[in-house]
Motif scaffolding. Structure first.
Motif, PDB file in Angstrom:
ATOM      1  N   SER A 295      -5.988  13.688  28.497  1.00 53.96           N
ATOM      2  CA  SER A 295      -6.960  13.309  29.528  1.00 53.96           C
ATOM      3  C   SER A 295      -7.731  14.490  30.081  1.00 53.96           C
TER       4      SER A 295
ATOM      5  N   GLU B  58      -7.544   6.378  23.063  1.00 55.59           N
ATOM      6  CA  GLU B  58      -6.904   6.139  24.351  1.00 55.59           C
ATOM      7  C   GLU B  58      -6.490   7.466  24.974  1.00 55.59           C
TER       8      GLU B  58
ATOM      9  N   ALA C 297      -2.140  10.017  29.749  1.00 55.13           N
ATOM     10  CA  ALA C 297      -2.245  10.111  31.203  1.00 55.13           C
ATOM     11  C   ALA C 297      -1.732  11.456  31.727  1.00 55.13           C
TER      12      ALA C 297
ATOM     13  N   ASP D 138       0.110  13.307  35.171  1.00 50.97           N
ATOM     14  CA  ASP D 138       0.948  12.935  36.311  1.00 50.97           C
ATOM     15  C   ASP D 138       0.313  13.414  37.611  1.00 50.97           C
TER      16      ASP D 138
ATOM     17  N   GLN E  89      -1.174  16.903  37.783  1.00 51.06           N
ATOM     18  CA  GLN E  89      -2.222  17.179  36.803  1.00 51.06           C
ATOM     19  C   GLN E  89      -1.681  17.795  35.507  1.00 51.06           C
TER      20      GLN E  89
ATOM     21  N   ASN F 232       1.630  13.499  31.333  1.00 52.56           N
ATOM     22  CA  ASN F 232       2.769  12.663  31.699  1.00 52.56           C
ATOM     23  C   ASN F 232       3.602  12.391  30.439  1.00 52.56           C
TER      24      ASN F 232
ATOM     25  N   ALA G  99       4.878   8.721  29.923  1.00 53.92           N
ATOM     26  CA  ALA G  99       3.797   7.831  29.501  1.00 53.92           C
ATOM     27  C   ALA G  99       3.424   8.108  28.043  1.00 53.92           C
TER      28      ALA G  99
ATOM     29  N   GLN H 227       3.384   5.598  24.729  1.00 60.63           N
ATOM     30  CA  GLN H 227       2.234   5.419  23.848  1.00 60.63           C
ATOM     31  C   GLN H 227       2.612   5.678  22.393  1.00 60.63           C
TER      32      GLN H 227
ATOM     33  N   LEU I 285     -10.904  11.486  36.837  1.00 63.90           N
ATOM     34  CA  LEU I 285      -9.527  11.301  37.288  1.00 63.90           C
ATOM     35  C   LEU I 285      -9.285  11.963  38.635  1.00 63.90           C
TER      36      LEU I 285
END
Length: 406
Positions: free
Chosen positions: A117, A139, A142, A144, A147, A150, A153, A157, A368
């Protein structure tokens, strides 16, 4: 480490901006060049100027040897397995575009591409274009609340067995360092092709592509005290062999006729046309400079400068820091509450301080963080305490001026 002697090798740092000495804190955008890099390129144009790989005369052979010697330097510098794994490009952006184009036949509709991200646009837009060509799906991975990527997550994925995972080694905005070895191991276990953008890491960290375990790693010369216009795509030989060349024409062929063309072997198969010869030679000088000076002492010095930046900014109540961790690398992102980042940059420039303000080619990250942009101060091997002091003093002066307006 004699830091003063290292800094003295960078001629531009002796300049003044009006009445102020230049305080250069934009190394994340481009590093300044030591005298050895400038001299190497000058010497090529004065003493070696000829095209490479084609000439049967001594001057061409000399230039070819100089270029290929840099390929060998790079093998050692990043611990590649073979010189055929080193592909010369014009920079990280071209490297990642070359890769995204070359992988087109290997992706199909519905394949998942996971992208950091906090990625630079150069490590996002090419994958979006690949998805448009193939029907794949891009996609974000993410972040956390700190910054950082994550991890939990990300693991979720990976359960979808993505085809490709594209990571930043170091965020060009925040300076956060990703544990790319761990991330790549997880991604490889899920069967993904792994790509690491190393543009912000290559001059600050010891990069070992074998330890990282990725399939591809890309970086630019101008981020590591070398010239603009030259970069590197490293890949595992078996993976590079699968790439469809993005550029075709001279140098990359084996045979050509009007009935068809067969491509040559790596690395030249992915290096169509005349390479940036002088720039590659300048990159070789930068590699030698880093070999001599980039060590534990210089890394510790850079981390000390970064911590001084973070600590000085944290003491100012008007400042908001983003993702500022003690283990960050190279850059600090911040804003002055209630003020536009470009205004801060302009006020600092009037006092000889050069920082970068804007979205930093990372607009998804700005979204974000709910920012239109931010200020970024970034350091290099030549940054000293006087730079940090001048920056903080100039920022305080700017804050006083802004407060007077009220």
């Amino acid at each position: 480490m004699n830091h003063a002697a290292i800094r003295a090798q960078f001629p531009l740092l002796t300049l003044c901006q009006g009445d102020y000495p230049l305080c250069y804190l934009d190394t994340a955008a481009t590093a300044q060049k030591p005298e050895c890099v400038i001299a190497a390129m000058d010497n090529y144009y004065r003493q070696q100027n000829a095209n490479v790989h084609r000439g049967s005369y001594q001057l061409s052979a000399s230039a070819t040897s100089a270029v290929e010697a840099v390929r060998d330097q790079l093998v050692s510098f990043i611990n590649a397995c073979a010189r055929q794994e080193i592909i010369f490009t014009h920079g990280t952006t071209e490297s990642l575009n070359l890769l995204a184009y070359g992988l087109t036949p290997h992706l199909t509709a519905g394949d998942v591409i996971l992208v950091d991200s906090a990625a630079h646009h150069a490590n996002l837009v090419p994958w979006q274009q690949l998805a448009l060509r193939t029907g794949a799906i891009v996609e974000p991975i993410a972040l956390d609340s700190q910054q950082r990527l994550n991890i939990e997550a990300f693991k979720s994925q990976l359960a979808r067995n993505p085809k490709l995972v594209a990571l930043s080694h170091v965020s060009n905005v925040l300076g956060t360092v990703n544990d790319v070895a761990q991330l790549c191991q997880l991604a490889k276990h899920a069967g993904a092709i792994t790509v690491v953008d190393g543009a912000q890491a290559i001059a600050h960290l010891n990069v070992d592509v074998q330890t990282i375990g990725c399939d591809f790693y890309a970086f630019s010369g101008h981020k590591m005290y070398g010239p603009t216009g030259v970069g590197v795509l490293w890949g595992k030989l078996s993976e590079l062999e699968q790439l469809t060349p993005m550029l075709t024409g001279g140098e990359m062929i084996k045979t050509v006729s009007f009935s068809g063309t067969t491509f040559g072997a790596l690395p030249h198969r992915l290096e169509a046309g005349t390479p940036p010869i002088a720039e590659i030679i300048g990159l070789g000088a930068a590699l030698e400079f880093l070999k001599q000076h980039a060590n534990n002492d210089s890394h510790a010095h850079e981390q000390h400068m970064l911590q001084l930046l973070q600590q000085g900014l944290a003491q100012l109540p008007e400042i908001e820091l983003y993702g500022a961790h003690s283990d960050n690398c190279g850059a600090v992102a911040f804003n002055v509450r209630g003020e536009h980042h470009q205004d801060i940059g302009a006020l600092l420039d009037q006092q000889g301080v050069a920082i970068r303000c804007g979205h930093h080619c990372a607009m998804p990250l700005m979204e974000l963080l709910q920012l239109s942009g931010c200020c970024r101060a970034s350091i290099g091997i030549y940054t000293n305490e006087q730079d940090i002091q001048q920056f903080l003093a100039a920022l305080k002066q700017a804050l006083e001026l802004l407060n007077e307006d009220f």
